[in-house]
Design an enzyme around this catalytic site. Structure first.
Site, PDB file in Angstrom:
ATOM      1  N   PHE A   1      12.411 -17.596 -43.120  1.00 28.60           N
ATOM      2  CA  PHE A   1      11.701 -17.516 -44.403  1.00 28.60           C
ATOM      3  C   PHE A   1      12.664 -17.783 -45.564  1.00 28.60           C
ATOM      4  O   PHE A   1      13.789 -17.278 -45.571  1.00 28.60           O
ATOM      5  CB  PHE A   1      11.072 -16.116 -44.541  1.00 28.60           C
ATOM      6  N   SER A   2      12.208 -18.575 -46.542  1.00 30.81           N
ATOM      7  CA  SER A   2      12.969 -18.868 -47.751  1.00 30.81           C
ATOM      8  C   SER A   2      14.303 -19.529 -47.372  1.00 30.81           C
ATOM      9  O   SER A   2      14.278 -20.580 -46.737  1.00 30.81           O
ATOM     10  CB  SER A   2      13.149 -17.577 -48.566  1.00 30.81           C
ATOM     11  N   SER A   3      15.439 -18.939 -47.693  1.00 26.18           N
ATOM     12  CA  SER A   3      16.703 -19.551 -47.265  1.00 26.18           C
ATOM     13  C   SER A   3      16.699 -19.763 -45.748  1.00 26.18           C
ATOM     14  O   SER A   3      17.227 -20.767 -45.245  1.00 26.18           O
ATOM     15  CB  SER A   3      17.887 -18.662 -47.660  1.00 26.18           C
TER      16      SER A   3
END
Ligand SMILES: *[C@@H]1O[C@H](CO)[C@@H](O)[C@H](O)[C@H]1NC(C)=O
Ligand SMILES: *[C@@H]1O[C@H](CO)[C@@H](O)[C@H](O)[C@H]1NC(C)=O
Ligand SMILES: *[C@@H]1O[C@H](CO)[C@@H](O)[C@H](O)[C@H]1NC(C)=O
Length: 292
Positions: free
Chosen positions: A135-137
């Site tokens: 998730f995200s990074s």
């Protein structure tokens, strides 16, 4: 062994029973000194699959272990979970690092691949069923790993991420850093995105990971355009064209974007969904082929 047991026991003091999230200290080449944590369920399947699960910026192995229900699925289905953890760059993965964007060269990516090889050797895991999600990074790093190490991962699933090499040329890969070029929706032609992936492992002619891209349409930190750009990239790399949108899958606010017959590439975009770890575990595990 004793040391590892003690650390594991401390890490899961609150749960007490059953398998625990354990740190592994020596797992092979690790040029950026990232950390390996592993969850091996008590009823490990023979020749088990592996899922690498990558935390967001500011996160950790423990935070992401608690962030989804994948550990309980590991308990019932017998697969291994690897939780890499980075202490660097505000706990963001080095998705801007040319070393991670190049097969076999270094960076966090090589450390993660060492973790996979360690788990295969140590636990007899199935080299043909290694998956990556984040998730995200961690979603950004999922695309980096799938691009640089197509020979390692059978499939990937990136949540709220950006295309492979979107941060190339940036000094840092924090979405809230001063350089917003990538996270605000950097656009390139599909073939240019595809070239980044192909150039990360010149001469590679084997199969490529199947990819699933999920993004909230109300995400202002990492814009939904980044999800569309990732689909363009994998569409070019995998050679599958957009086929159709299916609304209401898996639930009302989501639209599924199907590429080809849907087995190689698909996207999910959520109306009104912000920068959230929108992990639907059952849908993810079906994508990986680990549940029906
Ligand atoms: C990452 O952090 C670890 C622990 O502080 C350190 O040993 C390592 O050198 C750092 N790596 C990079 C690339 O900054
Ligand atoms: C900002 O990042 C982009 C890639 O995301 C890069 O092309 C650009 O050169 C960077 N700008 C600066 C000023 O570093
Ligand atoms: C599919 O959905 C996307 C947005 O989610 C939209 O940009 C595109 O035009 C749609 N395509 C079709 C053929 O409906």
């Amino acid at each position: 062994m004793l040391f590892k047991t003690i650390v594991g026991a401390v890490a899961t003091a609150a749960t007490c029973l059953g398998a625990s999230l354990d740190r592994v200290f020596f797992f092979g080449q690790n040029p950026t000194n990232i950390r390996m944590y592993i969850y091996v369920p008590d009823n490990l399947a023979p020749n088990p699959a592996i899922i690498v699960a990558l935390h967001p910026c500011g996160g950790s192995a423990r935070q992401w272990f608690d962030g989804t229900n994948l550990p309980s699925y590991a308990d019932s289905n017998g697969f291994i979970l690897i939780y890499p953890s980075t202490p660097n760059q505000s706990n963001c993965w080095d998705v801007q690092n040319p070393d991670s964007l190049t097969h076999g060269r270094g960076g966090d990516a090589l450390g993660v691949v060492s973790m996979v090889n360690y788990a295969i050797d140590r636990h007899g895991a199935d080299r043909a069923r290694v998956y990556v999600m984040g998730f995200s990074s961690g979603g950004m790093m999922t695309n980096v790993l799938a691009g640089s190490y197509p020979d390692v991962f059978e499939a990937g699933a990136a949540y709220s991420g950006v295309p492979h090499a979107c941060f190339f040329g940036a000094r840092s890969a924090m979405p809230f850093s001063i350089n917003q070029t990538c996270a605000q929706g950097l656009q390139k032609p599909a073939q240019e995105w595809g070239n980044f992936v192909r150039n990360s492992y010149p001469g590679y002619a084997g199969r490529r990971p199947r990819m699933q891209i999920t993004h909230g349409l109300a995400d202002s930190l990492v814009r939904p355009q980044c999800g569309y750009e990732a689909l363009k990239q994998w569409s070019d790399v995998l050679g599958v064209a957009f086929t159709r949108n299916v609304t209401g899958v898996p639930s009302t606010e989501w639209t599924q974007q199907v590429y080809g017959d849907g087995t190689q590439l698909q996207g999910f975009f959520g109306e009104g969904v912000g920068h959230l770890p929108s992990v639907n575990e059952a849908q993810l595990l079906r994508w990986f082929g680990l549940i029906n």
